[in-house]
Design a protein around this motif. Structure first.
Motif, PDB file in Angstrom:
ATOM      1  N   GLY A 316      53.079 -63.489 125.331  1.00 56.78           N
ATOM      2  CA  GLY A 316      51.934 -62.601 125.404  1.00 56.78           C
ATOM      3  C   GLY A 316      52.370 -61.229 125.882  1.00 56.78           C
ATOM      4  N   ARG A 317      51.407 -60.473 126.394  1.00 57.10           N
ATOM      5  CA  ARG A 317      51.697 -59.124 126.863  1.00 57.10           C
ATOM      6  C   ARG A 317      51.074 -58.896 128.233  1.00 57.10           C
ATOM      7  N   VAL A 385      47.716 -43.265 130.147  1.00 56.46           N
ATOM      8  CA  VAL A 385      49.030 -43.861 129.909  1.00 56.46           C
ATOM      9  C   VAL A 385      48.895 -45.380 129.897  1.00 56.46           C
ATOM     10  N   THR A 386      49.610 -46.018 128.986  1.00 54.09           N
ATOM     11  CA  THR A 386      49.624 -47.483 128.913  1.00 54.09           C
ATOM     12  C   THR A 386      51.046 -47.990 129.036  1.00 54.09           C
ATOM     13  N   LEU A 387      51.255 -48.947 129.921  1.00 58.85           N
ATOM     14  CA  LEU A 387      52.542 -49.620 130.102  1.00 58.85           C
ATOM     15  C   LEU A 387      52.413 -51.048 129.584  1.00 58.85           C
ATOM     16  N   THR A 388      53.408 -51.498 128.828  1.00 56.77           N
ATOM     17  CA  THR A 388      53.347 -52.844 128.258  1.00 56.77           C
ATOM     18  C   THR A 388      54.707 -53.514 128.335  1.00 56.77           C
ATOM     19  N   ALA A 389      54.690 -54.815 128.623  1.00 60.91           N
ATOM     20  CA  ALA A 389      55.907 -55.628 128.584  1.00 60.91           C
ATOM     21  C   ALA A 389      55.579 -56.957 127.926  1.00 60.91           C
ATOM     22  N   VAL A 390      56.535 -57.491 127.190  1.00 58.63           N
ATOM     23  CA  VAL A 390      56.404 -58.828 126.617  1.00 58.63           C
ATOM     24  C   VAL A 390      56.682 -59.843 127.716  1.00 58.63           C
ATOM     25  N   VAL A 391      55.792 -60.822 127.847  1.00 54.54           N
ATOM     26  CA  VAL A 391      55.907 -61.807 128.924  1.00 54.54           C
ATOM     27  C   VAL A 391      55.612 -63.202 128.383  1.00 54.54           C
ATOM     28  N   ALA A 392      55.928 -64.208 129.169  1.00 58.61           N
ATOM     29  CA  ALA A 392      55.574 -65.580 128.807  1.00 58.61           C
ATOM     30  C   ALA A 392      54.059 -65.721 128.756  1.00 58.61           C
ATOM     31  N   PRO A 393      53.548 -66.634 127.931  1.00 59.23           N
ATOM     32  CA  PRO A 393      52.095 -66.824 127.867  1.00 59.23           C
ATOM     33  C   PRO A 393      51.577 -67.513 129.117  1.00 59.23           C
ATOM     34  N   HIS A 394      50.260 -67.533 129.248  1.00 63.25           N
ATOM     35  CA  HIS A 394      49.647 -68.278 130.342  1.00 63.25           C
ATOM     36  C   HIS A 394      49.878 -69.766 130.100  1.00 63.25           C
ATOM     37  N   GLY A 395      50.254 -70.458 131.129  1.00 66.07           N
ATOM     38  CA  GLY A 395      50.611 -71.867 131.015  1.00 66.07           C
ATOM     39  C   GLY A 395      51.983 -72.045 131.627  1.00 66.07           C
ATOM     40  N   PRO A 396      53.038 -71.632 130.895  1.00 70.51           N
ATOM     41  CA  PRO A 396      54.361 -71.640 131.524  1.00 70.51           C
ATOM     42  C   PRO A 396      54.419 -70.738 132.749  1.00 70.51           C
ATOM     43  N   VAL A 397      53.639 -69.656 132.737  1.00 68.41           N
ATOM     44  CA  VAL A 397      53.491 -68.768 133.889  1.00 68.41           C
ATOM     45  C   VAL A 397      52.015 -68.679 134.225  1.00 68.41           C
ATOM     46  N   ASP A 398      51.683 -68.723 135.503  1.00 75.46           N
ATOM     47  CA  ASP A 398      50.289 -68.652 135.932  1.00 75.46           C
ATOM     48  C   ASP A 398      49.871 -67.194 136.063  1.00 75.46           C
ATOM     49  N   TRP A 399      49.199 -66.690 135.019  1.00 75.93           N
ATOM     50  CA  TRP A 399      48.757 -65.302 135.031  1.00 75.93           C
ATOM     51  C   TRP A 399      47.390 -65.149 135.666  1.00 75.93           C
ATOM     52  N   ALA A 400      46.869 -66.221 136.235  1.00 71.91           N
ATOM     53  CA  ALA A 400      45.587 -66.120 136.928  1.00 71.91           C
ATOM     54  C   ALA A 400      45.776 -65.944 138.434  1.00 71.91           C
TER      55      ALA A 400
END
Length: 510
Positions: A316-317, A385-400
């Motif tokens: 994800g992003r 300005v927008t900053l973006t990085a490609v990251v692991a999806p939610h699940g393998p990483v807890d983005w909550a």
């Protein structure tokens, strides 16, 4: 005139709907959310405006064709399309910087010689020329034709000299990372090539050599921006659909696809409404279809099929929107890419370390978008300005997890200071969007963002065909052939419309 029900109101869905409406069909779009655009969303605050999905467009010819064939107003008369030049400013951990001109093979070669040393441009050009052979070999079957029944032929990598010799004899397909090291030599040039794959959520360690075509496409066809942001393109396409009398039903979640006489025959909505249709176009993740079909899978063994389960594993992003005080400096690059100081740690964090572990990298590769567009700021004394990085999806990483998300956003801010040295003094506020937010907005499992289809890797990077095994059910959008990205979603619309209008013998768009 056939009745067509479309599930979802993303770019692929609307591209399909507009083309079908022009062909004389009655088209109704059912969207679970409150607006159109899918992943091409907009965030607004205090007079600032930001794209929440893609910020730039490649292959604008796809939308030029769409607008020409669906109405009198061309794309350029519907939106203000601006070629971004330079295409990007790249900053490397050793302090090297390079400005890459837009759509100029010779200009890129000269820029790389100046930044990396004599010979770097020639090596890059030689690689891009080989990538052109990939483009020539795969443009029709991957972008302009429905997925072939003998799709396995696309599992072979068309990149010239793609094979790598094993230590103990024999040969095997090369990965993008191996080709980069073999043919580019300079680690900065390697990082530059790999960044094209990473930006699309592809792991250069396992992506086929054919992924070099991503660099070729950007360098050949250019990078474009729409005044007002990419959301303006979604708005223009929505308006085109409305002009062609496509009907939209928002807040209309689909809970089932009905069948009659062995064909898709309509939809069931969450409010109990039953919708009759002669054909159904599903512009959603195909993995979500079995529950809508009572457990039935609309593909056979041997077909390209989605990975089922709670998550696809596709990255994800992580995005940080910044409202800044102070004007955008004259001569600022629209897009800057700050490369990660530890590429191995970054790739392990996004794609895994081989042991199933994914931890966000503190300093990933960060894309910084600074559009020269007064319409996205409250006035000339501010900058969006927008900053973006490609990251692991939610699940393998807890983005909550709020504290962890703030720490990861700090990492993006740290990288952005190399582009905006006075960033800390200029920030009015920041808004963080994670894969959890993407999942809520688009329905994508884990907030994943689909990658474009690529040849090679045994077909692992192909997407399910637009024509399913259930007659009357078609697939469009980024999760179907030919894959993710604004241009590819638009192409899916042309393919699905062709299959419905001309029948299963449709051989591709012209």
């Amino acid at each position: 005139m056939a009745r067509i029900a479309v599930i979802g109101a993303g770019m692929g869905a609307m591209a399909t709907a507009a083309r079908l409406a022009v062909a004389g069909h009655r088209v109704v779009v059912y969207e679970r959310g409150a607006t159109h655009g899918g992943g091409v969303g907009r965030f607004e605050r205090d007079g600032f405006s930001f794209d929440t999905g893609p910020g730039l467009l490649q292959l604008p010819a796809v939308y030029r064709d769409l607008f020409v064939k669906t109405g009198k107003e061309t794309l350029e008369r519907s939106v203000e399309l601006i070629q971004v030049d330079p295409a990007a400013r790249h900053l490397f951990p050793d302090g090297t910087e390079v400005l890459l001109p837009n759509a100029s093979h010779g200009g890129v070669s000269q820029a790389l010689d100046g930044a990396f040393g004599a010979g770097a441009g020639e090596r890059w050009s030689d690689l891009v020329n080989r990538a052109r052979e990939v483009w020539d070999a795969t443009r029709r079957p991957l972008l302009e034709e429905p997925l072939r029944s003998d799709w396995q032929v696309l599992g072979r990598d068309p990149y010239p000299a793609a094979a790598m010799r094993r230590w103990f004899g024999g040969r095997r397909p090369a990965t993008l990372a191996e080709v980069a090291r073999r043919e580019l030599d300079d680690p900065r040039a390697v990082a530059l090539l790999e960044s094209h794959a990473l930006a699309h959520g592809l792991d250069p360690r396992s992506a086929p050599a054919a992924a070099t075509v991503l660099a070729y496409m950007e360098q050949t066809f250019g990078t474009w921006y729409v005044r007002g942001g990419m959301r303006a393109l979604a708005d223009a396409l929505y308006e085109r659909c409305c002009q062609r009398r496509v009907e939209f039903r928002f807040d209309a979640a689909v809970t089932g696809i009905t069948e009659k006489d062995g064909r898709a025959a309509g939809l069931e909505l969450a409010d109990g409404t039953a919708v009759e249709a002669d054909a159904v176009v599903a512009a959603v993740d195909p993995a979500l279809l079995p529950p809508l079909l009572g457990g039935r899978r609309p593909w056979d063994d041997g077909d390209v099929a989605p990975e089922l389960g709670p998550g696809s594993g596709v990255p994800g992003r992580l995005t940080v929107h910044l409202g800044l005080r102070g004007a955008r400096p004259e001569g600022t690059a629209h897009r800057s890419v700050v490369h990660a100081p530890d590429r191995d740690a970054e790739l392990a964090g996004v794609f895994g370390d081989g042991r199933g572990t994914r931890r966000p990298c503190r300093r990933p590769t960060v894309t910084v978008l600074r559009p020269d567009d007064p319409t996205v700021c409250p006035d000339a004394d501010h900058e969006a300005v927008t900053l973006t990085a490609v990251v692991a999806p939610h699940g393998p990483v807890d983005w909550a997890h709020p504290e962890g998300v703030e720490d990861d956003a700090d990492g993006l801010m740290e990288a952005a200071k190399l582009v905006i040295p006075d960033l800390a003094d200029r920030v009015l506020w920041r808004e963080i969007r994670t894969p959890v937010d993407t999942a809520a907005a688009t329905g994508a499992r884990g907030g994943a963002v689909p990658a474009p289809a690529l040849a090679g890797a045994g077909g692992r990077l192909l997407h399910p065909a637009n024509l399913t095994r259930l007659p009357g059910l078609y697939l469009a959008g980024g999760w179907a052939h030919p894959g993710g990205g604004l241009a590819h979603a638009g192409m899916s619309g042309a393919l699905v419309a062709g299959l419905i209008v001309e029948g299963e013998d449709f051989r591709g768009s012209q």
